[in-house]
Write an enzyme that holds these catalytic residues in place. Sequence first.
Site, PDB file in Angstrom:
ATOM      1  N   CYS A 186       2.994  -2.774  15.796  1.00  0.00           N
ATOM      2  CA  CYS A 186       2.648  -1.451  16.338  1.00  0.00           C
ATOM      3  C   CYS A 186       1.728  -1.610  17.545  1.00  0.00           C
ATOM      4  O   CYS A 186       1.557  -0.683  18.313  1.00  0.00           O
ATOM      5  CB  CYS A 186       1.975  -0.602  15.282  1.00  0.00           C
ATOM      6  SG  CYS A 186       0.347  -1.191  14.844  1.00  0.00           S
ATOM      7  N   GLU A 214      10.005  -1.476   0.880  1.00  0.00           N
ATOM      8  CA  GLU A 214      11.085  -1.992   0.015  1.00  0.00           C
ATOM      9  C   GLU A 214      11.817  -3.160   0.681  1.00  0.00           C
ATOM     10  O   GLU A 214      12.625  -3.825   0.064  1.00  0.00           O
ATOM     11  CB  GLU A 214      12.068  -0.865  -0.341  1.00  0.00           C
ATOM     12  CG  GLU A 214      12.877  -0.287   0.814  1.00  0.00           C
ATOM     13  CD  GLU A 214      12.122   0.732   1.672  1.00  0.00           C
ATOM     14  OE1 GLU A 214      10.879   0.802   1.588  1.00  0.00           O
ATOM     15  OE2 GLU A 214      12.789   1.443   2.448  1.00  0.00           O
TER      16      GLU A 214
HETATM   17  P1  NAD Z   1       9.181   3.268   7.990  1.00  0.00           P
HETATM   18  O1  NAD Z   1       8.595   4.597   8.292  1.00  0.00           O
HETATM   19  O2  NAD Z   1      10.663   3.135   8.008  1.00  0.00           O
HETATM   20  O3  NAD Z   1       8.713   2.801   6.524  1.00  0.00           O
HETATM   21  C1  NAD Z   1       7.365   2.886   6.125  1.00  0.00           C
HETATM   22  C2  NAD Z   1       7.297   3.346   4.688  1.00  0.00           C
HETATM   23  O4  NAD Z   1       7.775   4.689   4.590  1.00  0.00           O
HETATM   24  C3  NAD Z   1       8.141   2.515   3.755  1.00  0.00           C
HETATM   25  O5  NAD Z   1       7.394   2.238   2.608  1.00  0.00           O
HETATM   26  C4  NAD Z   1       9.371   3.352   3.498  1.00  0.00           C
HETATM   27  O6  NAD Z   1       9.878   3.190   2.203  1.00  0.00           O
HETATM   28  C5  NAD Z   1       8.896   4.768   3.700  1.00  0.00           C
HETATM   29  N1  NAD Z   1       9.902   5.614   4.364  1.00  0.00           N
HETATM   30  C6  NAD Z   1      10.804   5.231   5.306  1.00  0.00           C
HETATM   31  N2  NAD Z   1      11.512   6.292   5.732  1.00  0.00           N
HETATM   32  C7  NAD Z   1      11.062   7.352   5.057  1.00  0.00           C
HETATM   33  C8  NAD Z   1      11.398   8.744   5.082  1.00  0.00           C
HETATM   34  N3  NAD Z   1      12.359   9.231   5.877  1.00  0.00           N
HETATM   35  N4  NAD Z   1      10.724   9.568   4.257  1.00  0.00           N
HETATM   36  C9  NAD Z   1       9.757   9.102   3.467  1.00  0.00           C
HETATM   37  N5  NAD Z   1       9.401   7.783   3.409  1.00  0.00           N
HETATM   38  C10 NAD Z   1      10.039   6.934   4.187  1.00  0.00           C
HETATM   39  O7  NAD Z   1       8.479   2.235   8.967  1.00  0.00           O
HETATM   40  P2  NAD Z   1       8.848   0.705   9.159  1.00  0.00           P
HETATM   41  O8  NAD Z   1      10.144   0.617   9.888  1.00  0.00           O
HETATM   42  O9  NAD Z   1       8.691  -0.013   7.877  1.00  0.00           O
HETATM   43  O10 NAD Z   1       7.656   0.232  10.120  1.00  0.00           O
HETATM   44  C11 NAD Z   1       7.744   0.272  11.516  1.00  0.00           C
HETATM   45  C12 NAD Z   1       6.996   1.454  12.086  1.00  0.00           C
HETATM   46  O11 NAD Z   1       5.647   1.419  11.650  1.00  0.00           O
HETATM   47  C13 NAD Z   1       6.924   1.437  13.603  1.00  0.00           C
HETATM   48  O12 NAD Z   1       7.123   2.743  14.083  1.00  0.00           O
HETATM   49  C14 NAD Z   1       5.500   0.975  13.889  1.00  0.00           C
HETATM   50  O13 NAD Z   1       4.985   1.388  15.128  1.00  0.00           O
HETATM   51  C15 NAD Z   1       4.781   1.605  12.762  1.00  0.00           C
HETATM   52  N6  NAD Z   1       3.511   0.931  12.523  1.00  0.00           N
HETATM   53  C16 NAD Z   1       2.377   1.595  12.879  1.00  0.00           C
HETATM   54  C17 NAD Z   1       1.153   0.992  12.703  1.00  0.00           C
HETATM   55  C18 NAD Z   1      -0.114   1.699  13.096  1.00  0.00           C
HETATM   56  O14 NAD Z   1      -1.164   1.307  12.625  1.00  0.00           O
HETATM   57  N7  NAD Z   1      -0.047   2.730  13.934  1.00  0.00           N
HETATM   58  C19 NAD Z   1       1.077  -0.297  12.139  1.00  0.00           C
HETATM   59  C20 NAD Z   1       2.261  -0.925  11.771  1.00  0.00           C
HETATM   60  C21 NAD Z   1       3.478  -0.296  11.962  1.00  0.00           C
END
Ligand code: NAD
Length: 519
Positions: A304, A199
């Site tokens: 990540c 979002e």
């Molecule tokens: P995030 O978890 O905050 O958000 C990811 C998605 O989950 C979003 O679409 C969001 O709307 C949803 N979301 C957020 N909080 C939620 C909750 N409590 N319950 C349910 N849904 C929820 O992650 P971010 O901040 O957008 O991304 C950064 C994170 O992603 C870092 O931890 C990074 O390491 C990780 N990441 C991992 C990889 C991988 O391949 N391992 C790749 C890219 C990013």
Amino acid sequence: EVSNCNLFVQVPLRMGRMCYSSSVPTTKLFIDGKFVESKSSEWLDIHNPATNEVISRVPKATHEEMLAAADSCSRAYHIWSETSILTRQQIFLRYQQLIKDNIKELAKLITLEQGKTLADAEGDVFRGLQVAEHACSITSLMLGETLPSITKDMDTYTFRLPIGVCAGIAPFNFPAMIPLWMFPMGMVCGNTYLLKPSERVPGCTMLLAKLIQDAGAPDGTLNIIHGQHAAVNFICDHPAIKAISFVGSNQAGEYIYERGSKNGKRVQSNMGAKNHGVVMPDANKENTLNQLVGAAFGAAGQRCMALSTAILVGEARNWLPELVERAKSLRVNAGDQPGADVGPLISPLAKDRVTSLIQSGVDEGATVLLDGRNVKVKGYENGNFVGPTVISNVTPDMKCYKEEIFGPVLVVLEADSLDEAISLVNKNQYGNGTAIFTTNGATARKYTHEVDVGQIGVNVPIPVPLPMFSFTGSRNSFRGDTNFYGKQGIQFYTQIKTVTSQWKAEDATLKSPAVTMPT
Ligand code: NAD
């Protein structure tokens, strides 16, 4: 000079200048082939991280809108799953070309909403494009297996088939690459796809949706909803959705894995990381320091696969002052400014989190050799900037080591031997990526065999696998058993049907019922 206005999202034609003169533009939903305005009463502001100005708004889709999107996926599945594989392949051949043609426009949207530099944003699109290109090999990737004559006149063969409606939930840090890890592989296998982009950065995904439509994907094969928890819960619970691909934080990923799995869905969940760069004293110093600094601070550390932890082994500890000098030389600026190396963090909240983790290092006895907390960027005083920060004398019990920082912060540990470095890496809770810098083949081999990490680079700082391989991860970096893209991606988005057939000659017809188990 107004293009794409009112269509799917208001695309800024130049950085910072939207095609709307009056109210803040809105991000559309993509339902059944149409870019539609949400009727939601709940909207979230999207900010330019370099200025914190509101640039657009994104809806939290209503339950009815989410149902309409899922129903559209279900209806389209019946036709799409029976559409010839050559037709699906042709659509993706056109799609990959359209992504190439629009790479600059996609990158601009990423920089505007996410903050990373334009060059880095093009890299974001490019790495996703490679997955769309890989999807064009589907005619080979989806081949089944055959075993003729398993007994007299009997052959067995398998079909690899789509599974139904699949869904993706994406993070903010790679607005193009990660959605492109998801829906192209899902769709090319014959599934329809419900996508929920982050979002915080939906604009690029909306243009990617427009392009797949232009490439010929029929209405309903891709639907896009926006929102936060309610949208995630909807995806985890809707009975038509058979599989969920998630990338993001552990907090969300573990929750989605559990809730989706309980509902009988396949879930692949890529989560957080703390990636170690192990520097051996025999490494090529010039190369290593440049690679380490690039991988620690590129994208403001919001990858990540960022190398957020360095372990300097033996005499390599003496390289620390030079490492700091190189980090100091990086230019912090808005992502669309020429020469910018390090852009802003995604939000003021992220900036507060990163600065407080730096402070926790100070409080716990570490040394901040380079402190980016008070960086000022001329003309962008309200942006979420943190400059490159290097913290040394870090020990494994410190908060700044244990937690993923996700900012331009390199924590530095020291080790006396390779074994000690390996032990450190394996004791960390995460197993996403790592790199070793060495000129010794035996050292590299020992490291690659003994670390419990998904992606390993040998003199390669960010070893994100190309799409013919899979992006894996171990321990707390991954939940599930089948990974993103490559052979495992195909496995995730397909199921196997096994056919055993017997064609007997007339004279071999059974004369009585066969009541024993066939052997
Ligand atoms: P995030 O978890 O905050 O958000 C990811 C998605 O989950 C979003 O679409 C969001 O709307 C949803 N979301 C957020 N909080 C939620 C909750 N409590 N319950 C349910 N849904 C929820 O992650 P971010 O901040 O957008 O991304 C950064 C994170 O992603 C870092 O931890 C990074 O390491 C990780 N990441 C991992 C990889 C991988 O391949 N391992 C790749 C890219 C990013």
